[in-house]
Scaffold this motif. Structure first.
Motif, PDB file in Angstrom:
ATOM      1  N   VAL A   2     -13.222   2.662  -8.774  1.00 12.53           N
ATOM      2  CA  VAL A   2     -11.446   2.223  -8.029  1.00 12.53           C
ATOM      3  C   VAL A   2     -11.391   2.325  -6.785  1.00 12.53           C
ATOM      4  O   VAL A   2     -11.704   2.702  -6.068  1.00 12.53           O
ATOM      5  CB  VAL A   2     -10.819   3.702  -8.332  1.00 12.53           C
ATOM      6  CG1 VAL A   2      -9.672   2.866  -8.664  1.00 12.53           C
ATOM      7  CG2 VAL A   2     -10.755   3.517  -9.905  1.00 12.53           C
ATOM      8  N   GLN A   3     -10.730   0.977  -5.968  1.00 15.07           N
ATOM      9  CA  GLN A   3     -10.560   1.118  -5.195  1.00 15.07           C
ATOM     10  C   GLN A   3      -9.002   0.359  -5.175  1.00 15.07           C
ATOM     11  O   GLN A   3      -8.472   0.805  -5.787  1.00 15.07           O
ATOM     12  CB  GLN A   3     -10.519  -0.556  -4.791  1.00 15.07           C
ATOM     13  CG  GLN A   3     -12.550  -0.792  -4.343  1.00 15.07           C
ATOM     14  CD  GLN A   3     -13.386  -0.459  -5.982  1.00 15.07           C
ATOM     15  OE1 GLN A   3     -12.457  -1.475  -6.789  1.00 15.07           O
ATOM     16  NE2 GLN A   3     -14.026   0.389  -6.173  1.00 15.07           N
ATOM     17  N   VAL A   4      -8.414   1.540  -3.502  1.00 12.82           N
ATOM     18  CA  VAL A   4      -7.537   1.757  -3.464  1.00 12.82           C
ATOM     19  C   VAL A   4      -6.878   1.047  -2.561  1.00 12.82           C
ATOM     20  O   VAL A   4      -6.957   2.065  -0.476  1.00 12.82           O
ATOM     21  CB  VAL A   4      -6.531   2.975  -3.661  1.00 12.82           C
ATOM     22  CG1 VAL A   4      -5.233   3.621  -3.330  1.00 12.82           C
ATOM     23  CG2 VAL A   4      -7.444   3.697  -4.776  1.00 12.82           C
ATOM     24  N   GLU A   5      -5.303   0.719  -2.261  1.00 11.92           N
ATOM     25  CA  GLU A   5      -5.709  -0.092  -1.242  1.00 11.92           C
ATOM     26  C   GLU A   5      -3.746  -0.428  -1.328  1.00 11.92           C
ATOM     27  O   GLU A   5      -2.874  -0.244  -1.680  1.00 11.92           O
ATOM     28  CB  GLU A   5      -5.510  -1.620  -1.329  1.00 11.92           C
ATOM     29  CG  GLU A   5      -5.280  -2.255   0.548  1.00 11.92           C
ATOM     30  CD  GLU A   5      -6.048  -3.175   0.254  1.00 11.92           C
ATOM     31  OE1 GLU A   5      -6.456  -4.098  -0.589  1.00 11.92           O
ATOM     32  OE2 GLU A   5      -5.608  -4.804   1.159  1.00 11.92           O
ATOM     33  N   GLU A   6      -2.904   0.526   0.009  1.00 14.66           N
ATOM     34  CA  GLU A   6      -2.201   0.852   0.326  1.00 14.66           C
ATOM     35  C   GLU A   6      -1.416  -0.615   1.586  1.00 14.66           C
ATOM     36  O   GLU A   6      -2.137  -1.190   2.212  1.00 14.66           O
ATOM     37  CB  GLU A   6      -1.566   1.814   1.579  1.00 14.66           C
ATOM     38  CG  GLU A   6      -1.662   2.693   0.241  1.00 14.66           C
ATOM     39  CD  GLU A   6      -2.882   3.708   1.320  1.00 14.66           C
ATOM     40  OE1 GLU A   6      -2.937   4.703   0.785  1.00 14.66           O
ATOM     41  OE2 GLU A   6      -3.367   3.672   2.086  1.00 14.66           O
ATOM     42  N   SER A   7       0.119  -0.667   1.876  1.00 14.80           N
ATOM     43  CA  SER A   7       0.630  -1.721   2.370  1.00 14.80           C
ATOM     44  C   SER A   7       2.277  -1.013   2.538  1.00 14.80           C
ATOM     45  O   SER A   7       2.606  -0.137   1.935  1.00 14.80           O
ATOM     46  CB  SER A   7       0.492  -3.011   2.494  1.00 14.80           C
ATOM     47  OG  SER A   7       1.197  -3.044   0.830  1.00 14.80           O
ATOM     48  N   GLY A   8       2.461  -1.437   3.916  1.00 10.71           N
ATOM     49  CA  GLY A   8       4.019  -0.571   4.270  1.00 10.71           C
ATOM     50  C   GLY A   8       3.606  -0.104   5.444  1.00 10.71           C
ATOM     51  O   GLY A   8       2.964   0.392   6.431  1.00 10.71           O
ATOM     52  N   GLY A   9       4.557   0.823   5.376  1.00  7.49           N
ATOM     53  CA  GLY A   9       5.117   2.163   6.727  1.00  7.49           C
ATOM     54  C   GLY A   9       5.406   1.138   8.037  1.00  7.49           C
ATOM     55  O   GLY A   9       6.025   0.112   7.960  1.00  7.49           O
ATOM     56  N   GLY A  10       5.093   1.875   9.329  1.00  8.36           N
ATOM     57  CA  GLY A  10       5.462   1.619  10.416  1.00  8.36           C
ATOM     58  C   GLY A  10       6.501   2.552  10.775  1.00  8.36           C
ATOM     59  O   GLY A  10       6.026   3.799  11.000  1.00  8.36           O
ATOM     60  N   LEU A  11       7.369   2.032  11.611  1.00 12.31           N
ATOM     61  CA  LEU A  11       8.519   2.712  12.513  1.00 12.31           C
ATOM     62  C   LEU A  11       9.601   2.913  12.012  1.00 12.31           C
ATOM     63  O   LEU A  11       9.889   1.629  11.691  1.00 12.31           O
ATOM     64  CB  LEU A  11       8.204   2.352  14.098  1.00 12.31           C
ATOM     65  CG  LEU A  11       8.819   2.944  14.899  1.00 12.31           C
ATOM     66  CD1 LEU A  11       8.544   4.337  15.558  1.00 12.31           C
ATOM     67  CD2 LEU A  11       9.269   2.391  16.159  1.00 12.31           C
ATOM     68  N   ALA A  12      10.302   3.326  12.310  1.00 14.02           N
ATOM     69  CA  ALA A  12      11.745   3.170  12.105  1.00 14.02           C
ATOM     70  C   ALA A  12      12.525   4.764  12.741  1.00 14.02           C
ATOM     71  O   ALA A  12      11.961   5.763  12.865  1.00 14.02           O
ATOM     72  CB  ALA A  12      12.362   3.711   9.939  1.00 14.02           C
ATOM     73  N   GLN A  13      13.755   4.331  12.694  1.00 16.41           N
ATOM     74  CA  GLN A  13      14.723   5.315  13.186  1.00 16.41           C
ATOM     75  C   GLN A  13      15.309   6.559  12.769  1.00 16.41           C
ATOM     76  O   GLN A  13      15.459   5.885  10.734  1.00 16.41           O
ATOM     77  CB  GLN A  13      15.838   4.698  13.579  1.00 16.41           C
ATOM     78  CG  GLN A  13      15.185   3.638  15.082  1.00 16.41           C
ATOM     79  CD  GLN A  13      16.398   3.498  15.950  1.00 16.41           C
ATOM     80  OE1 GLN A  13      17.689   3.548  15.005  1.00 16.41           O
ATOM     81  NE2 GLN A  13      16.574   2.882  17.003  1.00 16.41           N
ATOM     82  N   ALA A  14      15.466   7.237  12.640  1.00 16.68           N
ATOM     83  CA  ALA A  14      15.963   9.046  11.719  1.00 16.68           C
ATOM     84  C   ALA A  14      17.332   7.898  11.279  1.00 16.68           C
ATOM     85  O   ALA A  14      17.821   7.628  11.697  1.00 16.68           O
ATOM     86  CB  ALA A  14      16.497  10.054  12.279  1.00 16.68           C
ATOM     87  N   GLY A  15      17.229   8.568   9.497  1.00 14.45           N
ATOM     88  CA  GLY A  15      18.386   7.803   9.258  1.00 14.45           C
ATOM     89  C   GLY A  15      18.068   6.740   7.998  1.00 14.45           C
ATOM     90  O   GLY A  15      18.773   6.044   7.017  1.00 14.45           O
TER      91      GLY A  15
END
Length: 124
Positions: A2-15
């Motif tokens: 099985v191959q698994v690939e994520e996307s998204g994430g990064g930088l956010a401010q609190a809240g």
């Protein structure tokens, strides 16, 4: 395999909010659960959230319950994590997990397949 690939994430401010996506391809066991773990520097990989094959059952760690929402795509081989009211303590590498028992207590050794991980950083 099985191959698994994520996307998204990064930088956010609190809240703030971020979303993660994950897709799996290949053959896994029948009716497999999908979910997310995270690993902060120097710490072990820990369970965040999981969803059953049907999408009818969701499980969350106490630290994210009420703030994060997991969902499964119509194609069943995709999973999403919507993260709201983020705090600096949510900063970690987030790993998509595929093929494990759908239950409230899941550990890393239960997981059959992993994505490569995606960084989530929350600034105060």
């Amino acid at each position: 395999q099985v191959q698994v690939e994520e996307s998204g994430g990064g930088l956010a401010q609190a809240g703030g909010s971020l979303s993660l996506s994950c897709g799996a391809s290949g053959r896994a066991s029948k009716d497999y659960a999908m979910g997310w773990f995270r690993q902060a520097p120097g710490l072990e990989r820990v369970f965040v959230a999981a969803v059953s094959w049907s999408g009818g059952a969701e499980y969350y760690s106490d630290s994210v319950k009420g703030r994060f929402t997991i969902s499964r795509g119509n194609a069943k081989n995709t999973v999403f994590l919507h993260m709201n009211r983020l705090t600096p303590e949510d900063t970690a590498v987030y790993f998509c997990a595929v093929d494990f028992p759908a239950r409230s207590v899941v550990v890393a050794s239960d997981v059959g397949y992993w994505g490569q991980g995606t960084q989530v950083t929350v600034s105060s």
